[in-house]
Motif scaffolding. Structure first.
Motif, PDB file in Angstrom:
ATOM      1  N   ARG A   5       0.833  -1.188   0.000  1.00 57.12           N
ATOM      2  CA  ARG A   5       0.000   0.000   0.000  1.00 57.12           C
ATOM      3  C   ARG A   5       0.874   1.246   0.000  1.00 57.12           C
ATOM      4  N   THR A   6       0.278   2.340  -0.384  1.00 56.71           N
ATOM      5  CA  THR A   6       0.967   3.621  -0.285  1.00 56.71           C
ATOM      6  C   THR A   6       0.639   4.269   1.062  1.00 56.71           C
ATOM      7  N   LEU A   7       1.404   5.292   1.394  1.00 59.38           N
ATOM      8  CA  LEU A   7       1.210   6.022   2.643  1.00 59.38           C
ATOM      9  C   LEU A   7       0.889   7.469   2.271  1.00 59.38           C
ATOM     10  N   PRO A   8      -0.399   7.783   2.064  1.00 58.31           N
ATOM     11  CA  PRO A   8      -0.786   9.105   1.562  1.00 58.31           C
ATOM     12  C   PRO A   8      -0.292  10.237   2.454  1.00 58.31           C
ATOM     13  N   GLY A   9       0.068  11.333   1.810  1.00 57.85           N
ATOM     14  CA  GLY A   9       0.483  12.520   2.540  1.00 57.85           C
ATOM     15  C   GLY A   9       1.922  12.510   3.001  1.00 57.85           C
ATOM     16  N   THR A  10       2.741  11.569   2.498  1.00 56.18           N
ATOM     17  CA  THR A  10       4.126  11.464   2.951  1.00 56.18           C
ATOM     18  C   THR A  10       5.124  12.009   1.932  1.00 56.18           C
ATOM     19  N   SER A  11       4.631  12.576   0.842  1.00 58.80           N
ATOM     20  CA  SER A  11       5.535  13.147  -0.156  1.00 58.80           C
ATOM     21  C   SER A  11       6.335  14.293   0.448  1.00 58.80           C
ATOM     22  N   PRO A  12       7.605  14.448   0.075  1.00 57.92           N
ATOM     23  CA  PRO A  12       8.423  15.518   0.668  1.00 57.92           C
ATOM     24  C   PRO A  12       7.874  16.909   0.367  1.00 57.92           C
ATOM     25  N   ALA A  13       7.984  17.782   1.335  1.00 61.75           N
ATOM     26  CA  ALA A  13       7.614  19.175   1.115  1.00 61.75           C
ATOM     27  C   ALA A  13       8.506  19.747   0.023  1.00 61.75           C
ATOM     28  N   GLY A  14       7.899  20.481  -0.890  1.00 69.70           N
ATOM     29  CA  GLY A  14       8.661  21.093  -1.965  1.00 69.70           C
ATOM     30  C   GLY A  14       8.656  20.300  -3.254  1.00 69.70           C
ATOM     31  N   LEU A  15       8.266  19.027  -3.206  1.00 66.94           N
ATOM     32  CA  LEU A  15       8.183  18.234  -4.432  1.00 66.94           C
ATOM     33  C   LEU A  15       6.841  18.495  -5.100  1.00 66.94           C
ATOM     34  N   ASP A  16       6.860  18.900  -6.343  1.00 69.15           N
ATOM     35  CA  ASP A  16       5.644  19.260  -7.067  1.00 69.15           C
ATOM     36  C   ASP A  16       4.985  18.007  -7.626  1.00 69.15           C
ATOM     37  N   ILE A  17       4.279  17.310  -6.765  1.00 69.54           N
ATOM     38  CA  ILE A  17       3.488  16.156  -7.164  1.00 69.54           C
ATOM     39  C   ILE A  17       2.140  16.306  -6.479  1.00 69.54           C
ATOM     40  N   ARG A  18       1.073  16.169  -7.233  1.00 76.31           N
ATOM     41  CA  ARG A  18      -0.263  16.472  -6.680  1.00 76.31           C
ATOM     42  C   ARG A  18      -0.655  15.491  -5.591  1.00 76.31           C
ATOM     43  N   ARG A  19      -0.380  14.223  -5.836  1.00 76.17           N
ATOM     44  CA  ARG A  19      -0.710  13.189  -4.851  1.00 76.17           C
ATOM     45  C   ARG A  19      -0.072  11.892  -5.328  1.00 76.17           C
ATOM     46  N   GLY A  20      -0.081  10.891  -4.474  1.00 77.51           N
ATOM     47  CA  GLY A  20       0.296   9.543  -4.868  1.00 77.51           C
ATOM     48  C   GLY A  20       1.788   9.300  -4.973  1.00 77.51           C
ATOM     49  N   ARG A  21       2.090   8.113  -5.457  1.00 79.08           N
ATOM     50  CA  ARG A  21       3.473   7.654  -5.607  1.00 79.08           C
ATOM     51  C   ARG A  21       3.748   7.335  -7.066  1.00 79.08           C
ATOM     52  N   VAL A  22       4.943   7.693  -7.506  1.00 76.52           N
ATOM     53  CA  VAL A  22       5.432   7.324  -8.830  1.00 76.52           C
ATOM     54  C   VAL A  22       6.656   6.446  -8.646  1.00 76.52           C
ATOM     55  N   SER A  23       6.687   5.308  -9.336  1.00 80.88           N
ATOM     56  CA  SER A  23       7.890   4.483  -9.362  1.00 80.88           C
ATOM     57  C   SER A  23       8.382   4.403 -10.803  1.00 80.88           C
ATOM     58  N   VAL A  24       9.680   4.529 -10.963  1.00 79.47           N
ATOM     59  CA  VAL A  24      10.316   4.373 -12.266  1.00 79.47           C
ATOM     60  C   VAL A  24      11.133   3.090 -12.200  1.00 79.47           C
ATOM     61  N   THR A  25      10.678   2.055 -12.903  1.00 82.21           N
ATOM     62  CA  THR A  25      11.344   0.764 -12.888  1.00 82.21           C
ATOM     63  C   THR A  25      12.041   0.557 -14.227  1.00 82.21           C
ATOM     64  N   VAL A  26      13.342   0.319 -14.165  1.00 83.06           N
ATOM     65  CA  VAL A  26      14.172   0.266 -15.356  1.00 83.06           C
ATOM     66  C   VAL A  26      14.712  -1.150 -15.533  1.00 83.06           C
ATOM     67  N   ARG A  27      14.693  -1.624 -16.787  1.00 80.28           N
ATOM     68  CA  ARG A  27      15.086  -3.006 -17.056  1.00 80.28           C
ATOM     69  C   ARG A  27      15.895  -3.084 -18.347  1.00 80.28           C
ATOM     70  N   GLU A  28      16.647  -4.157 -18.455  1.00 82.54           N
ATOM     71  CA  GLU A  28      17.325  -4.527 -19.696  1.00 82.54           C
ATOM     72  C   GLU A  28      16.588  -5.727 -20.247  1.00 82.54           C
ATOM     73  N   THR A  29      15.858  -5.544 -21.350  1.00 81.71           N
ATOM     74  CA  THR A  29      14.980  -6.618 -21.829  1.00 81.71           C
ATOM     75  C   THR A  29      15.732  -7.735 -22.527  1.00 81.71           C
ATOM     76  N   GLY A  30      16.858  -7.412 -23.172  1.00 78.70           N
ATOM     77  CA  GLY A  30      17.531  -8.405 -23.991  1.00 78.70           C
ATOM     78  C   GLY A  30      16.893  -8.602 -25.347  1.00 78.70           C
ATOM     79  N   LEU A  31      15.871  -7.792 -25.649  1.00 83.58           N
ATOM     80  CA  LEU A  31      15.160  -7.896 -26.931  1.00 83.58           C
ATOM     81  C   LEU A  31      15.827  -7.013 -27.987  1.00 83.58           C
ATOM     82  N   SER A  32      15.593  -7.315 -29.245  1.00 80.69           N
ATOM     83  CA  SER A  32      16.098  -6.505 -30.335  1.00 80.69           C
ATOM     84  C   SER A  32      14.942  -6.086 -31.224  1.00 80.69           C
ATOM     85  N   VAL A  33      15.060  -4.918 -31.824  1.00 86.16           N
ATOM     86  CA  VAL A  33      13.983  -4.393 -32.687  1.00 86.16           C
ATOM     87  C   VAL A  33      13.936  -5.145 -33.998  1.00 86.16           C
TER      88      VAL A  33
END
Length: 233
Positions: A205-233
């Motif tokens: 679950r998320t913990l609403p209202g815990t975003s740092p002061a000064g960060l311009d995010i309206r609400r919620g959590r964003v995660s950026v998950t980065v991967r190496e797929t091993g695929l080719s175009v």
């Protein structure tokens, strides 16, 4: 250019929160992203979410919807496959992988491997080509799962932004114990590879209202998950 991350002290601590080896190959580095880079990623994520191939709520193979929204870069992901076309959004080609995110992810793997070499046998060879940007509203969550759609065992990098969450990291055998619950805060880095690459994990679950002061995010959590797929175009 802004620095990707903040400098670790000799003991791996940032602001009193030490780095943690959660399991062999799985490392949490609190406060790794500077406030400036956190804001940069939030602002960019808003732009990517607008499309083409923009934000949507992924649908599971059984027809149910996931309890989050996401947008993809490099490769479009839907459970449990990659493609170049966002056919569950607008039929447009997925946006290219962001060079900025790729650079941040490479630095992340190098730093994590310094703390735990089992994260990656060759961190300099890490070539991420896909990012999944998830938005969690106050009631959203992500069930325990493995990241198995990739054609290799390169590490997975997760950057947390906005509200904190309770993140459960388990084992590679199944969804049951043993697991460990962690609080991921904005700016935290979590990397898992090596012996933990296929560990089950999820967001309880998320913990609403815990975003740092000064960060311009309206609400919620964003995660950026980065991967190496091993695929080719």
């Amino acid at each position: 250019m802004l620095e990707f991350h903040q400098v670790l002290a000799e003991d791996g601590a940032l602001f009193g929160r030490p780095a943690v080896t959660v399991a062999p190959g799985a490392t949490l580095i609190p406060g790794w992203l500077s406030p400036e880079v956190q804001q940069e990623l939030i602002t960019s994520s808003r732009q990517w979410a607008m499309g083409p191939a923009g934000m949507r709520r992924p649908r599971m193979p059984d027809g149910s919807f996931m309890h989050l929204q996401s947008v993809c870069l490099g490769w479009h992901w839907k459970p449990y496959q990659y493609s170049l076309i966002a056919d569950d959004v607008d039929g447009e080609r997925v946006r290219p992988m962001s060079p900025r995110i790729a650079s941040i992810a490479r630095a992340a793997v190098r730093d994590a491997a310094q703390l735990d070499p089992s994260v990656s046998g060759n961190p300099d060879a890490y070539t991420p080509d896909a990012a999944i940007i998830n938005f969690y509203d106050d009631d959203d969550r992500l069930g325990m799962h493995q990241d198995r759609a990739e054609d290799n065992a390169a590490p997975v990098v997760t950057l947390s932004l906005g509200d904190s969450c309770i993140f459960r990291f388990g084992n590679s055998e199944g969804r049951s114990r043993p697991w460990r619950d962690l609080i991921l805060q904005s700016g935290d880095l979590f990397v898992f590879g090596g012996p933990s690459r296929f560990a089950y994990h999820g967001v309880r679950r998320t913990l609403p209202g815990t975003s740092p002061a000064g960060l311009d995010i309206r609400r919620g959590r964003v995660s950026v998950t980065v991967r190496e797929t091993g695929l080719s175009v």
